[in-house]
Structures are given as C-alpha cells and as structure tokens.
Design an enzyme around this catalytic site. Structure first.
Site, PDB file in Angstrom:
ATOM      1  N   SER A  50      16.782 -18.026  15.397  1.00 63.60           N
ATOM      2  CA  SER A  50      17.529 -19.292  15.275  1.00 63.60           C
ATOM      3  C   SER A  50      18.746 -19.101  16.558  1.00 63.60           C
ATOM      4  CB  SER A  50      18.372 -19.195  14.014  1.00 63.60           C
ATOM      5  OG  SER A  50      19.248 -18.415  13.954  1.00 63.60           O
ATOM      6  N   ILE A  52      21.323 -19.106  19.201  1.00 67.11           N
ATOM      7  CA  ILE A  52      21.415 -18.554  21.014  1.00 67.11           C
ATOM      8  C   ILE A  52      20.254 -17.839  21.109  1.00 67.11           C
ATOM      9  CG2 ILE A  52      22.520 -17.356  22.438  1.00 67.11           C
ATOM     10  CD1 ILE A  52      25.277 -17.728  21.284  1.00 67.11           C
ATOM     11  N   TYR A 200      33.128  -7.719  13.532  1.00 68.70           N
ATOM     12  CA  TYR A 200      32.318  -8.027  14.365  1.00 68.70           C
ATOM     13  C   TYR A 200      33.193  -8.061  15.832  1.00 68.70           C
ATOM     14  CZ  TYR A 200      29.669 -11.915  16.879  1.00 68.70           C
ATOM     15  OH  TYR A 200      28.549 -12.554  17.559  1.00 68.70           O
ATOM     16  N   THR A 235      26.433 -22.422  15.887  1.00 66.58           N
ATOM     17  CA  THR A 235      25.141 -21.842  15.559  1.00 66.58           C
ATOM     18  C   THR A 235      25.191 -21.611  14.043  1.00 66.58           C
ATOM     19  OG1 THR A 235      25.996 -19.570  15.825  1.00 66.58           O
ATOM     20  CG2 THR A 235      24.821 -20.447  17.860  1.00 66.58           C
TER      21      THR A 235
END
Length: 316
Positions: A50, A52, A200, A235
């Site tokens: 999915s 990028i 992250y 996204t």
C-alpha cells in the site's frame, strides 16, 4: 534554484507538502530516468502492499524492472502485483512474503530473494505502534522494522548484490527524524514514556545516521546506499497512526506517487548517485537541522557497532 530550494526545505511546511513537490518538479531540469532504465534489473520493495511502497513498485515497473512485491499480507501483495500487471502487461512481477521485524523470517526471505538475483532493495516497510511492542526477538518494534531487519536483509543479500553490475539500496526514512536525538544508550526505547510517533522518529534517526557507515561497509560489494524522506504523504499509515495530523494537514499532503518519486529516481537515474547520502525531492539534504538533535561521529559509530553486534548475533 539552490537558494529557494533550501528555503523551501527549511520552512518544512512548504517544502514537505505537495506545494513543495510541485514547485521543485516545475523548476527541475529534465533529469527523469530514461525509459527502460531498469530493464533487466530486479528490484525488491518491502512494505509494497500500500501507500508509498506500492507507488515505488509501480514506478520501477514503469522503468522496466522485475518488481518483487514484499509484504506481510499475501492477499494485499497479490492485489498490488495484479494491478501492476494490469497496468504494465509486459511487466514481470513477483510476490514474496515476510515480516522484516522477525529475524527468522528475514533469514527465510533473504534465501528466497537470493535465488532471484536481486539488483536493488528498497527498505520501505514501516510501523508506528501506539503502545510499546516487542518484536519476535524482543526488540522494540520500530527499531526491528526500520533498522535491524533491513540491515540484516541487506547483509544476507550481499552475495546477490555483489553479482549485480549496479547494486543499489534505498532506506525510506522520515522528515520526522530531524526532531529526534540519536538514542545512543537506549536503542530499544526502554526509558521514559513511550510514544509511537517518538519511537518512529527515533528509529528513523538511527537509520539515517547509519547510512554513511553502511555505505562504507558495503562498498566492497559495489552497493550504492542512500537514505531519503518522502515529505508529508497521504498514506493509510499516516491516517491510521496520526489521524489528527492527517486531518489538519490533509490539503497539504502529497500523494503516494509524489512521496515515491525520489526513491524511484535514486534507483533509475544514471549514473548512480554518490553513495552514503540523505535525499529529499531528488536533492541531497543535511542530516541535521536542529542543534539539540545533532550527534557526533563517535556517537554514530557507537550506535553502528551496537546495531552490527545485534545483527551478527541474532540474524545470521
């Protein structure tokens, strides 16, 4: 052009948004990869089911590559592969399943990819768990997914990459890494209050810091290594993990193809870009913007040595 491009980059909102992409694309000299630039080459893209990753797979397929869609979900991977074949009837598309956060699965995936004579890897698989989550091997999940697994997978594929006349490896980072210091003494984020977005950014900071070291380490195998960030992209991962940001920034967010553009360019442009760089919108960018997040070369090497020990001990 360099001055206004730098100003866009420092402004963040303008540079990372779809506006920044549009301005750079309009002012860019014609440096698109030539048609068929990746013909005869095999490119594996992780996290390609999915967003990028799927857009990168489409971009390299358009340049003639044999695309290997790598993901955890077989149904989604097959759906992306079928879409690529529908759009590019002559394309060669394969699917390989594996979770790059899991050492056993990385070893198995590497063995399967080795038989396909991979020329290039795009490490795009990403996670942002809302609560601290350990990988199958006991590491913080962001670190395992963004750093340990990708480095181990590349290490295990060095024999195949060495056989390639033009091997390239691209790490998909994030502009958010600029906000995080290098966690030299707490790679697994065991100290302090855990936040998914922070984990992250920390793991992407580690990833970016290691790119120059990996470029040196893999130079003997003839591998060009690049890190990059895609800007702010709409996204499923962003909307699911950062819903407030996605809502507020919605009109400014780039489409997946715009986020994928630099990765596809890094793989297809000729000659290969200089190894060891960090890129955004087809330009090399600094590793640091904020004084409080700068790290020393000694700290970079200390983290590199610790990551190398983990990979050697647990992923071989």
């Amino acid at each position: 052009m360099h001055v206004w491009d730098t100003l866009l980059d420092r402004s963040v909102i303008a540079g990372y948004s779809r506006l920044g992409y549009a301005l750079r694309a309009a002012g860019r000299s014609d440096d698109d990869p030539r048609p068929g630039a990746l013909a005869g080459r095999t490119v594996a893209v992780t996290g390609a089911t999915s967003g990028i990753g799927a857009a990168i797979a489409e971009g390299v397929a358009a340049l003639g590559a044999h695309v290997i869609v790598v993901g955890r979900d077989g149904e989604r991977a097959q759906r992306v592969a079928a879409g690529l074949v529908e759009r590019f009837p002559d394309a060669r598309v394969s699917v390989e399943l594996g979770d790059v956060s899991d050492a056993e699965q990385v070893r198995d995936l590497a063995a399967r990819l080795d038989r396909r004579d991979v020329d290039a890897l795009v490490h795009n698989a990403g996670v942002m768990p809302p609560e601290r989550t350990d990988s199958a091997d006991g590491h913080e999940l962001s670190l395992a997914t963004h750093v340990l697994g990708p480095i181990a997978l590349t290490e295990l594929l060095l024999p195949a990459l060495r056989r390639s006349p033009d091997a390239r490896v691209v790490f998909m980072s994030s502009g958010g890494m600029y906000t995080a210091p290098l966690p030299v003494d707490d790679l697994d984020y065991r100290d302090g209050q855990y936040r998914g977005a922070r984990a992250y950014a920390r793991s992407k900071r580690i990833q970016t810091a290691l790119v120059p070291l990996l470029a040196d380490r893999w130079a003997a195998a003839g591998v060009m290594v690049a890190g990059m960030h895609p800007g702010w992209v709409d996204t499923p991962g962003v909307s699911g993990s950062l819903p407030r940001f996605a809502t507020l920034a919605g009109p400014l967010l780039r489409g997946p193809a715009e986020g994928a553009d630099t990765a596809v360019w890094l793989l297809g442009t000729e000659p290969a870009p200089p190894t060891g760089g960090f890129w955004h919108d087809r330009r090399r960018r600094p590793e640091h913007y904020l004084r409080r997040t700068r790290f020393s070369e000694a700290e970079r090497r200390a983290v590199g040595e610790r990551i190398a020990r983990i990979v050697d001990d647990e992923y071989r």
